[in-house]
Scaffold this motif. Structure first.
Motif, short mmCIF file in Angstrom:
data_model
loop_
_atom_site.label_atom_id
_atom_site.label_comp_id
_atom_site.label_asym_id
_atom_site.label_seq_id
_atom_site.Cartn_x
_atom_site.Cartn_y
_atom_site.Cartn_z
N GLU A 62 -13.55 4.95 -3.43
CA GLU A 62 -12.28 4.36 -3.86
C GLU A 62 -11.52 5.30 -4.80
N PHE A 63 -12.24 6.00 -5.68
CA PHE A 63 -11.61 6.97 -6.57
C PHE A 63 -11.00 8.11 -5.76
N VAL A 64 -11.71 8.59 -4.74
CA VAL A 64 -11.21 9.69 -3.90
C VAL A 64 -9.94 9.26 -3.16
N LYS A 65 -9.91 8.03 -2.61
CA LYS A 65 -8.73 7.52 -1.92
C LYS A 65 -7.55 7.40 -2.87
N THR A 66 -7.81 6.89 -4.06
CA THR A 66 -6.74 6.72 -5.05
C THR A 66 -6.19 8.07 -5.48
N LYS A 67 -7.06 9.04 -5.67
CA LYS A 67 -6.65 10.38 -6.08
C LYS A 67 -5.81 11.03 -4.98
N LEU A 68 -6.23 10.89 -3.71
CA LEU A 68 -5.49 11.45 -2.59
C LEU A 68 -4.10 10.81 -2.48
N ALA A 69 -4.04 9.49 -2.64
CA ALA A 69 -2.75 8.79 -2.59
C ALA A 69 -1.83 9.28 -3.70
N TYR A 70 -2.36 9.45 -4.90
CA TYR A 70 -1.55 9.92 -6.01
C TYR A 70 -1.06 11.35 -5.78
N LYS B 255 2.93 3.15 11.84
CA LYS B 255 1.78 3.27 10.94
C LYS B 255 1.98 2.37 9.73
N SER B 256 0.90 1.94 9.15
CA SER B 256 1.01 1.16 7.92
C SER B 256 0.99 2.13 6.74
N PRO B 257 1.75 1.84 5.71
CA PRO B 257 1.82 2.75 4.54
C PRO B 257 0.56 2.66 3.69
N LYS B 258 -0.53 3.21 4.18
CA LYS B 258 -1.82 3.07 3.51
C LYS B 258 -1.86 3.66 2.11
N LEU B 259 -1.23 4.81 1.92
CA LEU B 259 -1.27 5.44 0.59
C LEU B 259 -0.52 4.59 -0.43
N TYR B 260 0.57 3.97 0.00
CA TYR B 260 1.29 3.07 -0.91
C TYR B 260 0.43 1.84 -1.21
N GLU B 261 -0.28 1.35 -0.20
CA GLU B 261 -1.13 0.18 -0.39
C GLU B 261 -2.30 0.49 -1.33
N VAL B 262 -2.84 1.70 -1.24
CA VAL B 262 -3.95 2.09 -2.13
C VAL B 262 -3.50 2.02 -3.58
N LEU B 263 -2.29 2.46 -3.85
CA LEU B 263 -1.77 2.44 -5.21
C LEU B 263 -1.15 1.09 -5.58
N GLY B 264 -0.97 0.23 -4.60
CA GLY B 264 -0.42 -1.10 -4.87
C GLY B 264 1.07 -1.10 -5.14
N CYS B 265 1.81 -0.20 -4.51
CA CYS B 265 3.25 -0.18 -4.68
C CYS B 265 3.93 -0.11 -3.31
N THR B 266 5.23 -0.23 -3.31
CA THR B 266 5.99 -0.22 -2.07
C THR B 266 6.57 1.16 -1.81
N LYS B 267 7.16 1.30 -0.61
CA LYS B 267 7.71 2.59 -0.20
C LYS B 267 8.90 3.01 -1.08
N ASP B 268 9.59 2.07 -1.66
CA ASP B 268 10.75 2.41 -2.49
C ASP B 268 10.40 2.51 -3.97
N ALA B 269 9.13 2.64 -4.30
CA ALA B 269 8.70 2.76 -5.70
C ALA B 269 9.16 4.10 -6.28
N SER B 270 9.47 4.08 -7.56
CA SER B 270 9.89 5.32 -8.23
C SER B 270 8.66 6.16 -8.58
N GLY B 271 8.91 7.39 -8.97
CA GLY B 271 7.83 8.28 -9.37
C GLY B 271 7.07 7.75 -10.57
N GLU B 272 7.79 7.14 -11.51
CA GLU B 272 7.15 6.57 -12.70
C GLU B 272 6.24 5.40 -12.33
N GLN B 273 6.67 4.58 -11.35
CA GLN B 273 5.84 3.46 -10.92
C GLN B 273 4.56 3.97 -10.27
#
Length: 148
Positions: A56-64, A15-33
Motif C-alpha cells: 500500500e505504501f508503494v502504491k501511494t508513493k507511485l500515485a504521488y 480506464k478508472s482513475p486508479k492513482l486518484y483513487e489511491v490518494l482519495g482525490c478527484t481528477k480536478d484536485a489541485s496540487g496542494e490537495q
C-alpha cells in the motif's frame, strides 16, 4: 474485427482513475490537495513507522510521484481519456507517436481562427447573401481586411 479496434470504437477501453483513487482525490484536485492527501495517507504507512515497506505504501508513493509532477499528471490524464487499451507505461513511453497519430480523433479545444465565437447560438445573425450575392460573416470580413 480486431478486439482492440472493437474496444476503441465501442468506447469500452475507458480506464478508472486508479492513482486518484489511491490518494482519495478527484481528477480536478489541485496540487496542494494531492500533497495533503499523500501526507495524510503515508503517515501511518511509512517504512520508518512500520519497519517494512508494504504494498500500500508503494502504491501511494507511485500515485504521488505521478500526480505531483504537472507534466506526468497531464500525460496520465490524457491516458485516462484516450480510447486506447494500453497501460499507462506504454502510453507514456510512446506518447509522442500516439499524439501524432491520434490528433485527428480529438476535437480542438481552441478555435482555429482567433476572434471567432465558438457557440453558434450566441453568434449574431448573419445574412447569407448581401451586396450582390456576396457572403457576409465575421470570418469573411476579417479575411477581406487581412486580419486573419
Amino acid at each position: 474485427m480486431d478486439p482492440i479496434v472493437d474496444s476503441i470504437l465501442s468506447g469500452t477501453a475507458k480506464k478508472s482513475p486508479k492513482l486518484y483513487e489511491v490518494l482519495g482525490c478527484t481528477k480536478d484536485a489541485s496540487g496542494e490537495q494531492i500533497v495533503a492527501e499523500y501526507r495524510a495517507r503515508v503517515r501511518n504507512l511509512h517504512p520508518d513507522k512500520t519497519g517494512f515497506e508494504n504494498e500500500e505504501f508503494v502504491k501511494t508513493k507511485l500515485a504521488y510521484e505521478t500526480l505531483s509532477d504537472p507534466g506526468t499528471r497531464k500525460i496520465y490524464d490524457l491516458w485516462l481519456d484516450s480510447p486506447l487499451p494500453i497501460t499507462f507505461n506504454e502510453f507514456s513511453a510512446n506518447q509522442e507517436a500516439i499524439r501524432q497519430s491520434m490528433h485527428w480523433a480529438m476535437a480542438p479545444k481552441t478555435p482555429m481562427v482567433e476572434g471567432i465565437q465558438e457557440n453558434p447560438s450566441t453568434a449574431p445573425p448573419m445574412t447569407k447573401w448581401k451586396d450582390q450575392d456576396r457572403y457576409e460573416s465575421e470570418s469573411v470580413r476579417k479575411f477581406r481586411d487581412y486580419a486573419v
